[in-house]
Design an enzyme around this catalytic site. Structure first.
Site, PDB file in Angstrom:
ATOM      1  N   ARG A  61       0.800  -1.216   0.000  1.00  0.00           N
ATOM      2  CA  ARG A  61       0.000   0.000   0.000  1.00  0.00           C
ATOM      3  C   ARG A  61       0.842   1.280   0.000  1.00  0.00           C
ATOM      4  O   ARG A  61       0.661   2.159  -0.843  1.00  0.00           O
ATOM      5  CB  ARG A  61      -0.927   0.037   1.235  1.00  0.00           C
ATOM      6  N   THR A  62       1.751   1.418   0.951  1.00  0.00           N
ATOM      7  CA  THR A  62       2.421   2.709   1.146  1.00  0.00           C
ATOM      8  C   THR A  62       3.306   3.064  -0.050  1.00  0.00           C
ATOM      9  O   THR A  62       3.264   4.185  -0.556  1.00  0.00           O
ATOM     10  CB  THR A  62       3.255   2.683   2.441  1.00  0.00           C
ATOM     11  N   LYS A  89      27.199  -3.963  -1.666  1.00  0.00           N
ATOM     12  CA  LYS A  89      28.663  -3.914  -1.871  1.00  0.00           C
ATOM     13  C   LYS A  89      29.344  -3.201  -0.705  1.00  0.00           C
ATOM     14  O   LYS A  89      30.513  -2.830  -0.790  1.00  0.00           O
ATOM     15  CB  LYS A  89      28.983  -3.158  -3.170  1.00  0.00           C
ATOM     16  N   ARG A 111      11.182   3.968   4.185  1.00  0.00           N
ATOM     17  CA  ARG A 111      10.689   2.959   5.138  1.00  0.00           C
ATOM     18  C   ARG A 111      11.876   2.105   5.557  1.00  0.00           C
ATOM     19  O   ARG A 111      12.660   1.666   4.710  1.00  0.00           O
ATOM     20  CB  ARG A 111       9.609   2.067   4.520  1.00  0.00           C
ATOM     21  N   HIS A 139       4.320   5.734  11.805  1.00  0.00           N
ATOM     22  CA  HIS A 139       3.879   5.611  10.409  1.00  0.00           C
ATOM     23  C   HIS A 139       2.899   6.768  10.187  1.00  0.00           C
ATOM     24  O   HIS A 139       1.677   6.580  10.122  1.00  0.00           O
ATOM     25  CB  HIS A 139       3.205   4.248  10.213  1.00  0.00           C
TER      26      HIS A 139
END
Ligand code: CP
Length: 309
Positions: A61-62, A89, A111, A139
């Site tokens: 969703r986000t 890396k 996120r 959130h």
């Protein structure tokens, strides 16, 4: 009184916002919802702006919602594939973010599974950062879309009683909503097994219960939360069956709430564990309306941060 202005600002959490600022963000949403209802869902508002989505945790969703929000306003939206990035890396997160910013991007949506990472990047970088979920911490855009949906369905927020049920301890959605809802004059009650209720919750101004059947009784809104198994270091309930018996929102349990009760869930939902399918898909449910509103809320936010007023 200083005028509210989000231009160039980060959005890291609801804890940092005043009631007036939250109100300002919510009031900005309706025109953006209208854009999504048009046949041609595109306006030139953010043409020439570049937004980078940097997601270190899974999201349906986000991430998609930020991408659609940016594209509906003609911004260029880049989804960085973390798995195939140069982090593998040995590049540090800070160097990665510095390199993205050096490409003259205008805004970073982040996120991360570790609480505080968006805040750390916001301190390093001169471009705005939006927190799209950091660990079990916050959130904020989820809380905004939840508030917008409640107000849209119930007409107002003040004095409404909201019951948050489930894995409160590990829920960034619960934390952001508790901060925002209390600031906007809502009554908040939380319910779950004792193992999922962190100590000190009462200090946030919420009522605490482990008895779902009792706690649901005069609720205007019931928000079910996903069990965050990925954050559990230990077993927090004996078995899924026993959890569901006490904390799944069934049609029978819902009949104890107000007749016009609203059911929310931030998703992803675990049918039969937190919420029965007939409730998730029933008339009281606004779960997909939350998702629809998420796009409009994020459009408004991107617009206000990237230059609008
Ligand atoms: N509500 C929410 O944050 O869903 P995603 O994890 O799919 O983004």
């Amino acid at each position: 009184m200083t005028a509210i202005d989000f231009r160039g600002r980060d959005l890291l959490g609801m804890a940092e916002l005043s009631a007036a600022e939250i109100r300002y963000l919510l009031d900005a949403v309706p025109p953006f919802k209208e854009v999504s209802q048009r046949d041609i869902k595109k306006v030139p508002t953010l043409r020439g702006k570049t937004i980078v989505n940097l997601f270190f945790e899974p999201s349906t969703r986000t991430r998609t919602s930020f991408e659609i929000a940016g594209k509906r306003m003609s911004a260029d939206v880049i989804n960085v594939s973390v798995a195939t990035s140069s982090l593998s890396k040995g590049e540090s997160l800070r160097d990665m973010a510095d390199n993205l910013a050096a490409m003259q991007v205008d805004l970073l949506v982040v996120r991360h599974q570790v609480a505080g990472v968006p805040h750390m990047l916001a301190r390093y970088l001169s471009i705005p950062v939006i927190n799209a979920g950091d660990g079990a911490h916050e959130h904020p855009t989820q809380a905004l879309l939840d508030l917008f949906t409640i107000e849209e369905r119930l007409g107002s927020l003040r004095d409404k009683t909201v019951l948050l049920v489930g894995d409160i301890a590990n829920s960034r959605v619960a934390r952001s909503n508790i901060f925002a809802m209390r600031k906007l004059g809502m009554r908040v009650r939380v319910c779950g097994p004792r193992t999922m209720l962190p100590p000190g919750l009462e200090r946030l101004g919420v009522e605490v219960s482990s008895d779902f059947d009792e706690a649901i009784q005069d609720a205007d809104v019931v928000m079910m939360l996903r069990i965050q198994r990925e954050r559990h270091g230990e077993v927090l309930f004996p078995s899924p069956q026993e959890y569901a018996e006490r904390y799944c929102l069934t049609a029978e349990r819902l009949r104890r709430a107000k007749a016009e009760v609203l059911v929310l869930h931030p998703g992803p939902i675990n049918r039969g564990l937190e919420i029965a399918p007939e409730v998730a898909d029933g008339l009281a449910s606004a779960i997909l309306q939350q998702v629809t509103n998420g796009v409009a809320v994020r459009m408004a936010l991107l617009y206000l941060i990237l230059g609008g007023s």
